[in-house]
Design an enzyme around this catalytic site. Structure first.
Site, mmCIF file in Angstrom:
data_model
loop_
_atom_site.group_PDB
_atom_site.id
_atom_site.type_symbol
_atom_site.label_atom_id
_atom_site.label_comp_id
_atom_site.label_asym_id
_atom_site.label_seq_id
_atom_site.Cartn_x
_atom_site.Cartn_y
_atom_site.Cartn_z
ATOM 1 N N GLU A 13 9.583 -4.232 13.044
ATOM 2 C CA GLU A 13 9.550 -2.701 11.905
ATOM 3 C C GLU A 13 8.240 -2.097 12.426
ATOM 4 O O GLU A 13 7.146 -2.557 12.511
ATOM 5 C CB GLU A 13 9.189 -3.449 10.306
ATOM 6 C CG GLU A 13 9.131 -2.447 9.424
ATOM 7 C CD GLU A 13 8.841 -2.814 7.978
ATOM 8 O OE1 GLU A 13 8.134 -3.843 7.763
ATOM 9 O OE2 GLU A 13 9.410 -2.016 7.044
ATOM 10 N N PHE A 40 0.815 -1.251 0.089
ATOM 11 C CA PHE A 40 0.056 0.034 0.310
ATOM 12 C C PHE A 40 0.807 1.205 0.044
ATOM 13 O O PHE A 40 0.370 2.138 -0.416
ATOM 14 C CB PHE A 40 -0.852 0.032 1.227
ATOM 15 C CG PHE A 40 -0.159 0.436 2.335
ATOM 16 C CD1 PHE A 40 -0.221 1.881 2.765
ATOM 17 C CD2 PHE A 40 0.298 -0.515 3.301
ATOM 18 C CE1 PHE A 40 0.636 2.208 4.024
ATOM 19 C CE2 PHE A 40 1.248 -0.039 4.497
ATOM 20 C CZ PHE A 40 0.987 1.243 4.889
ATOM 21 N N CYS A 95 9.847 1.819 3.020
ATOM 22 C CA CYS A 95 10.558 0.721 3.533
ATOM 23 C C CYS A 95 11.985 1.088 3.895
ATOM 24 O O CYS A 95 12.602 0.618 4.473
ATOM 25 C CB CYS A 95 10.404 -0.391 2.378
ATOM 26 S SG CYS A 95 11.276 0.220 0.773
ATOM 27 N N SER A 112 5.199 -6.959 3.119
ATOM 28 C CA SER A 112 5.638 -7.377 4.259
ATOM 29 C C SER A 112 6.300 -8.692 4.363
ATOM 30 O O SER A 112 6.281 -9.580 3.194
ATOM 31 C CB SER A 112 4.577 -7.422 5.306
ATOM 32 O OG SER A 112 3.873 -8.505 4.830
ATOM 33 N N LYS A 128 -1.622 -7.323 -9.483
ATOM 34 C CA LYS A 128 -2.574 -7.253 -8.419
ATOM 35 C C LYS A 128 -2.014 -6.115 -7.401
ATOM 36 O O LYS A 128 -1.120 -6.248 -6.507
ATOM 37 C CB LYS A 128 -2.657 -8.460 -7.445
ATOM 38 C CG LYS A 128 -3.738 -8.405 -6.597
ATOM 39 C CD LYS A 128 -3.637 -9.379 -5.397
ATOM 40 C CE LYS A 128 -2.962 -8.720 -4.290
ATOM 41 N NZ LYS A 128 -3.519 -7.434 -3.562
HETATM 42 P P1 NAD Z 1 1.533 -6.750 2.946
HETATM 43 O O1 NAD Z 1 2.325 -7.641 2.792
HETATM 44 O O2 NAD Z 1 0.366 -6.575 3.926
HETATM 45 O O3 NAD Z 1 0.816 -6.377 1.705
HETATM 46 C C1 NAD Z 1 1.604 -6.594 0.457
HETATM 47 C C2 NAD Z 1 0.716 -7.542 -0.719
HETATM 48 O O4 NAD Z 1 0.493 -8.639 -0.483
HETATM 49 C C3 NAD Z 1 -0.812 -6.979 -0.850
HETATM 50 O O5 NAD Z 1 -1.004 -6.757 -2.186
HETATM 51 C C4 NAD Z 1 -1.661 -7.973 -0.072
HETATM 52 O O6 NAD Z 1 -3.101 -7.984 -0.649
HETATM 53 C C5 NAD Z 1 -0.766 -9.072 0.062
HETATM 54 N N1 NAD Z 1 -0.967 -9.880 1.344
HETATM 55 C C6 NAD Z 1 -1.024 -9.254 2.491
HETATM 56 N N2 NAD Z 1 -0.823 -10.111 3.509
HETATM 57 C C7 NAD Z 1 -0.834 -11.276 2.774
HETATM 58 C C8 NAD Z 1 -0.728 -12.566 3.229
HETATM 59 N N3 NAD Z 1 -0.692 -12.916 4.614
HETATM 60 N N4 NAD Z 1 -0.904 -13.700 2.324
HETATM 61 C C9 NAD Z 1 -0.737 -13.486 1.107
HETATM 62 N N5 NAD Z 1 -0.591 -12.199 0.476
HETATM 63 C C10 NAD Z 1 -0.961 -11.103 1.529
HETATM 64 O O7 NAD Z 1 2.185 -5.114 3.035
HETATM 65 P P2 NAD Z 1 1.788 -3.884 3.103
HETATM 66 O O8 NAD Z 1 1.375 -3.626 4.526
HETATM 67 O O9 NAD Z 1 0.944 -3.295 2.079
HETATM 68 O O10 NAD Z 1 3.264 -2.938 2.972
HETATM 69 C C11 NAD Z 1 4.034 -2.490 3.917
HETATM 70 C C12 NAD Z 1 5.301 -3.520 3.869
HETATM 71 O O11 NAD Z 1 5.868 -3.459 2.515
HETATM 72 C C13 NAD Z 1 6.380 -3.313 4.965
HETATM 73 O O12 NAD Z 1 6.654 -4.360 5.587
HETATM 74 C C14 NAD Z 1 7.395 -2.452 4.158
HETATM 75 O O13 NAD Z 1 8.662 -2.369 4.690
HETATM 76 C C15 NAD Z 1 7.349 -3.349 2.957
HETATM 77 N N6 NAD Z 1 7.839 -2.539 1.821
HETATM 78 C C16 NAD Z 1 9.046 -2.989 1.231
HETATM 79 C C17 NAD Z 1 9.661 -2.331 0.209
HETATM 80 C C18 NAD Z 1 10.925 -2.891 -0.447
HETATM 81 O O14 NAD Z 1 11.302 -2.353 -1.416
HETATM 82 N N7 NAD Z 1 11.762 -3.521 0.390
HETATM 83 C C19 NAD Z 1 8.784 -1.472 -0.356
HETATM 84 C C20 NAD Z 1 7.531 -0.999 0.042
HETATM 85 C C21 NAD Z 1 7.306 -1.670 1.219
#
Ligand code: NAD
EC number: 1.2.1.27
Length: 516
Positions: free
Chosen positions: A404, A172, A304, A249, A196
């Site tokens: 985090e 997000f 991130c 995440s 997605k």
């Molecule tokens: P998230 O993992 O909750 O969601 C990311 C995607 O995965 C979404 O499309 C969601 O629908 C899907 N998802 C969520 N939970 C899931 C599960 N249990 N099983 C399968 N799919 C699932 O992450 P978020 O809250 O949207 O984003 C924040 C996280 O992203 C933070 O940890 C941040 O550090 C990380 N991030 C990393 C980078 C990088 O380049 N390293 C960049 C941006 C964000």
């Protein structure tokens, strides 16, 4: 001709733009070149994080819709892969222009759905745009290698081919930049793509899909589905999907990496972080404190690469009161309000989680020097706001250090030496980014050399590489072996083919040894 291309996205087709309190618009799927209303009976509300008002709803696409999206990608692949590389490049050249023309409109939607300030939202689109611009250099990036005359009349050469249908799953926090890390790079190589976006911020991806269509991308080359776990499992398991790009995440990333790999796919997964800024006493104090405040609290810490941990070394410990004073001056407000430095967190649950982590600091013996938990923002009393928070006397075994936080919270540790600081950073499992602040080149070199983190800034707080390089987070921040964008991005989305060929000189037409 390219310069005449123009397309303006507007409320006539985009649901969230036509929001009014009497109707809750729905976000469309993008399947086979059409923006369609889902037939799903499972829908999720999209909220404005500054008010928690419902501004739209997004479907969890049905199995039939997801199947239709993959079939569309699969059908479109052979012709797209066969399209000349110059034609694919032209589509991307038009695309970068349309993104520039619509940058403010995309940013406005990001602020509405995600909450970040308009300036941050424009930066979000701009950093994605840079990847699109980089993808336009595909004609150099996709070059293969040759080795002539490896033996008599025999040559060796390699070239890169697209994989087929690739998929992307995005978080997000960067609604435009992260999808733009994915499909433009994949598509310019000749792949088709199933995207997605995060179910919390789907709007920007839909706008970007519209602009890509207007740039001339044929129907089916990009499809967009919405959903959560079912959509993710569908992508991990589908036999026609060859590669998955994931950002989000660790919980989701580890799962997707393992499930996708088990089904024989390439997977690249960028995940969570705990980024340390090491402050040496010889640093330029003014610059360093400003950089720390911007990098810790900007975008409400939901980056991130946010610098969420400071290690003050030696006499730099004395700078803490000034750091607090600067953080106090930041203006917390709805992202579309003039002068806002940081906006709300994405959901009430995210706010509660961040506040609980701050609580854990006090419970485990740390000191809260600046407390943003009870902030009230006039006119936005229902928003998910947390003000800048600084926790000092933090030790590596505390929960607020280990987790985090992903909020506007800076945890501060102190050491007497650079070596102790390096040990703390290297003992932390994450390896996304780090920065050192110093005016001593030897100190900077020693730190950059010894620290086990994939992206290092020297007097640069958020060292995200430009797209001619790659995003090289390491250790627990990354799974896979080929990074996002840059040369590595091209490698991820292509397969090398190596040809060894022999054309005997004696078989050449109309020649004879005497003539040659
Ligand atoms: P998230 O993992 O909750 O969601 C990311 C995607 O995965 C979404 O499309 C969601 O629908 C899907 N998802 C969520 N939970 C899931 C599960 N249990 N099983 C399968 N799919 C699932 O992450 P978020 O809250 O949207 O984003 C924040 C996280 O992203 C933070 O940890 C941040 O550090 C990380 N991030 C990393 C980078 C990088 O380049 N390293 C960049 C941006 C964000």
């Amino acid at each position: 001709r390219i310069l005449q291309v123009s397309s303006k996205v507007n409320s006539t087709w985009h649901p969230a733009s036509s929001f009014s309190s009497s109707s809750v618009p729905s976000v469309k799927l993008f399947i086979d070149g059409k923006f369609i209303e889902s037939k799903s009976d499972k829908w999720m509300d999209i909220h404005n994080p500054a008010t928690n008002e419902v501004i739209g709803r997004v479907p969890q696409a049905t199995k039939a819709e997801m199947d239709a999206a993959v079939s569309s990608c699969k059908r479109a692949f052979p012709a797209w892969a066969d399209t000349s590389i110059l034609s694919r490049q032209q589509v991307l050249l038009r695309y970068q222009q349309l993104i520039k023309e619509n940058l403010k409109e995309i940013a406005r939607l990001i602020t509405l759905e995600q909450g970040k300030t308009l300036a941050d939202a424009e930066g979000d689109v701009f950093r994605g745009l840079q990847v699109v611009e980089h993808a336009c250099s595909v004609t150099s990036l996709m070059l293969g290698e040759t080795m002539p005359s490896i033996t008599k009349d025999m040559d060796l050469y390699s070239y890169r081919l697209p994989l087929g249908v690739c998929a992307g799953i995005a978080p997000f926090n960067f609604p435009a930049m992260i999808p733009l890390w994915m499909f433009p790079m994949a598509m310019v190589c000749g792949n088709t793509f199933l995207m997605k976006p995060s179910e919390r911020v789907p709007g920007a991806t839909i706008l970007l899909a519209k602009l890509l269509q207007d740039s001339g991308a044929p129907d089916g080359t990009l499809n967009v589905i919405h959903g959560q776990h079912e959509a993710v499992n569908f992508i991990c398991d589908h036999p026609d999907i060859k590669a998955i790009s994931f950002v989000g995440s660790n919980q989701a990333g580890e799962y997707i990496f393992e499930r996708g790999s088990r089904h024989g796919k390439r997977v690249q997964a960028n995940m969570g972080a705990k980024n340390h800024g090491v402050v040496m006493p010889d640093a330029n104090k003014e610059n360093t404190l400003n950089q720390l405040v911007g990098a810790a609290f900007g975008a409400a810490g939901q980056r991130c690469m946010a610098l969420s941990t400071a290690i003050l070394v030696g006499e730099a410990k004395k700078w803490l009161p000034e750091l607090v004073e600067r953080a106090k001056k930041l203006r917390v407000n709805a992202g579309d309000q003039p002068g806002a430095d940081l906006g709300p967190l994405i959901t009430p649950q995210a706010k509660e989680r961040v506040c609980n982590l701050i609580d854990s600091g006090t419970e485990e013996g740390a000191s809260i020097l600046l407390d943003g938990r009870d902030i009230k923002v006039k006119g936005y009393e229902n928003g998910n706001f947390v003000g800048p928070t600084i926790i000092s006397n933090v030790k590596p075994n505390m929960t607020c250090y280990k987790e985090e936080i992903f909020g506007p919270v800076l945890v501060v540790l102190e050491t007497d030496t650079l070596d102790e600081a390096i040990k703390i950073v290297n003992d932390n499992p994450y390896g996304n980014g780090t920065a050192i602040f110093t005016t001593n080149g030897a100190t900077a070199r020693k730190y950059s050399h010894l620290v086990d983190v994939g992206q290092v800034g020297v007097n640069v707080p958020i060292p995200v590489p430009l797209p001619m390089f790659s995003f090289t987070g390491s250790r627990a921040s990354f799974r896979g072996d080929t990074n996002f964008y840059g040369k590595q991005g091209i490698q991820f989305y292509t397969q090398l083919k190596t040809v060894t060929s022999q054309w005997k000189e004696e078989d050449a037409s109309l020649s004879s040894p005497a003539v040659v």
